[in-house]
Each structure stands twice: as C-alpha cells, then as structure tokens.
Write a protein that holds these residues in place. Structure first.
Motif, short mmCIF file in Angstrom:
data_model
loop_
_atom_site.label_atom_id
_atom_site.label_comp_id
_atom_site.label_asym_id
_atom_site.label_seq_id
_atom_site.Cartn_x
_atom_site.Cartn_y
_atom_site.Cartn_z
N ALA A 77 -5.35 -21.28 2.40
CA ALA A 77 -6.42 -22.02 2.48
C ALA A 77 -5.85 -23.21 3.58
O ALA A 77 -6.40 -23.42 3.88
N PHE A 78 -4.40 -23.08 3.34
CA PHE A 78 -3.48 -23.98 3.97
C PHE A 78 -3.23 -23.73 5.23
O PHE A 78 -2.61 -24.24 5.89
N GLY A 79 -3.57 -22.02 5.52
CA GLY A 79 -3.05 -20.99 6.76
C GLY A 79 -1.69 -21.74 6.67
O GLY A 79 -1.27 -21.36 7.59
N SER A 80 -0.96 -21.14 5.70
CA SER A 80 0.44 -20.98 5.54
C SER A 80 1.08 -19.80 4.87
O SER A 80 0.60 -19.33 4.54
N PRO A 81 1.84 -19.13 6.30
CA PRO A 81 2.15 -18.20 5.45
C PRO A 81 3.69 -18.09 4.40
O PRO A 81 4.14 -16.98 4.15
N TRP A 82 3.74 -19.35 3.47
CA TRP A 82 4.76 -18.77 2.78
C TRP A 82 3.81 -20.51 1.85
O TRP A 82 3.78 -21.54 2.26
N CYS A 83 4.24 -20.36 0.83
CA CYS A 83 3.68 -20.90 -0.58
C CYS A 83 5.07 -20.46 -1.81
O CYS A 83 5.07 -19.67 -2.46
N ALA A 84 5.41 -21.50 -2.32
CA ALA A 84 6.24 -21.80 -3.31
C ALA A 84 6.36 -22.79 -4.23
O ALA A 84 5.80 -23.80 -3.78
N LEU A 85 6.48 -22.24 -5.67
CA LEU A 85 6.05 -23.47 -6.75
C LEU A 85 8.27 -23.43 -6.99
O LEU A 85 8.74 -22.73 -7.85
N TRP A 86 7.78 -24.66 -6.92
CA TRP A 86 8.87 -25.17 -7.97
C TRP A 86 9.39 -26.21 -8.74
O TRP A 86 7.76 -27.20 -8.83
N PHE A 181 4.40 -24.06 3.96
CA PHE A 181 4.75 -24.71 5.64
C PHE A 181 4.24 -23.97 6.23
O PHE A 181 3.24 -22.62 7.09
N PRO A 182 2.24 -24.52 6.64
CA PRO A 182 1.64 -24.54 7.81
C PRO A 182 1.85 -24.32 9.07
O PRO A 182 2.77 -24.71 9.72
N HIS A 183 0.86 -23.40 9.70
CA HIS A 183 0.49 -23.46 10.82
C HIS A 183 0.69 -24.38 11.48
O HIS A 183 -0.05 -25.14 11.48
N SER A 184 1.09 -25.01 12.73
CA SER A 184 0.86 -26.37 12.84
C SER A 184 -0.32 -26.42 13.93
O SER A 184 -0.10 -25.00 15.20
#
Length: 184
Positions: A77-86, A181-184
């Motif tokens: 949804a955010f165009g991110s190659p990374w999504c983490a839950l802290w 970390f969305p693509h800019s």
C-alpha cells in the motif's frame, strides 16, 4: 481520444479539441467537489486496507504467517520494499523488531542490522523510531541517511532513502511502531 481520469470517470472536453480548451467534469464541475471525491476515495482505500489486514489476522491459524502477510499488505500500500513491526518491552523502555516483511535479497543488510538492534525509548539520543513512538504521530523522514542510527549504512546499501514510522496507538506511549522505507 479520451483517457480515464483520476477520479475513475471520464472527463469531457469543452467545445471541441482546440488548444487551450478546458476539461469539464460532468460529475464534479468544481474543484471542491473533486477534492471531496478524492478524499472519499482515499478513505475507502484506507478502509479496504484495514479490512484486508484485519481479515488476514482473523482467518489465519498461524499468527506469524498472518502478521507477515499483513505487513506485506501495508508495504504494498505504501510502495515499500520493507515493512517491520517493532514492539515495546513490557516496561516500555525498549523496542525490538518483532516481525518483518521484505522484498528479497536486496534487503539482507537491513534485515541483519535490524535483528541486532534494540532501540531504547527514553534514554540517549532519540532515533526516528523512538520519536514516532513518543510523539504518537506518524513520522516521515525524506532522507534517512541524515539520521544518527546504527542502520543508516544498511538502508543505504539496500537502496533505501525515505523512512516512515507509524506508531500503534497507546495511552501515553506507543506499544509498537510499524516501520516502512517507501520508494521516494
């Protein structure tokens, strides 16, 4: 030739196709109406994402698999190659990475660096994750490489530049933060 507009309907050209002709939108002839339609579409997209994530978490018998899929939905949804839950420790003093979805081998440096990090929430200099958690508001950083964190080198090596931290809502501090970390 008509092209589908961004509001999912077809605008029509006013008085032929002469240079300088204006587009007339038969559904929303003024900007405030188009803004309202755009805002409604954005709300519906958020609701759809919330529904997809919620249903995935409810339907799956394996919590780890469900969480990984939910993080993938958010990343897409955010165009991110990374999504983490802290998640915060029981006392709330530290955050550690609990789950992650990433788009493959290019993220290996960030994955290794993230697994080794435990972020302190109340002591020392506050990194972006801690700032998002303490402010209880999403935080967007256009140039993550300017941050003083242990993972900057890994993000650079993985080709990542922008950072978003979205805190999970708590009463005084966030019990967790979703990191992208969305693509800019």
């Amino acid at each position: 030739m008509l092209h589908k507009g961004t509001d999912n309907h077809f605008p029509i050209l006013n008085q032929g196709s002469a240079p300088g002709a204006t587009l007339i939108d038969p559904i929303c002839p003024n900007y405030s109406c188009r803004d309202a339609v755009r805002q409604t579409n954005e709300r519906l997209e958020r609701l759809s994402l919330q529904t997809r994530v919620g249903m995935q978490l409810l339907r799956n018998d394996e919590p780890e698999k469900a969480l990984e899929t939910a993080l993938r939905f958010l990343a897409e949804a955010f165009g991110s190659p990374w999504c983490a839950l802290w998640l915060a420790s029981p006392g709330g003093e530290m955050y550690s990475m609990n789950a992650v979805w990433h788009a493959g081998a290019s993220m290996k440096h960030l994955l290794m660096a993230s697994r080794q990090i435990i972020t302190k929430s109340r002591t020392g200099s506050a990194g972006p994750l801690t700032r998002a958690a303490m402010q209880l508001e999403p935080l967007w950083i256009e140039d993550y490489s300017a941050e003083a964190t242990d993972r900057v080198w890994a993000a650079k090596k993985s080709g990542l530049r922008s950072w978003i931290g979205v805190p999970l809502m708590g009463f005084t501090a966030a019990p967790g933060v979703v990191e992208l970390f969305p693509h800019s």
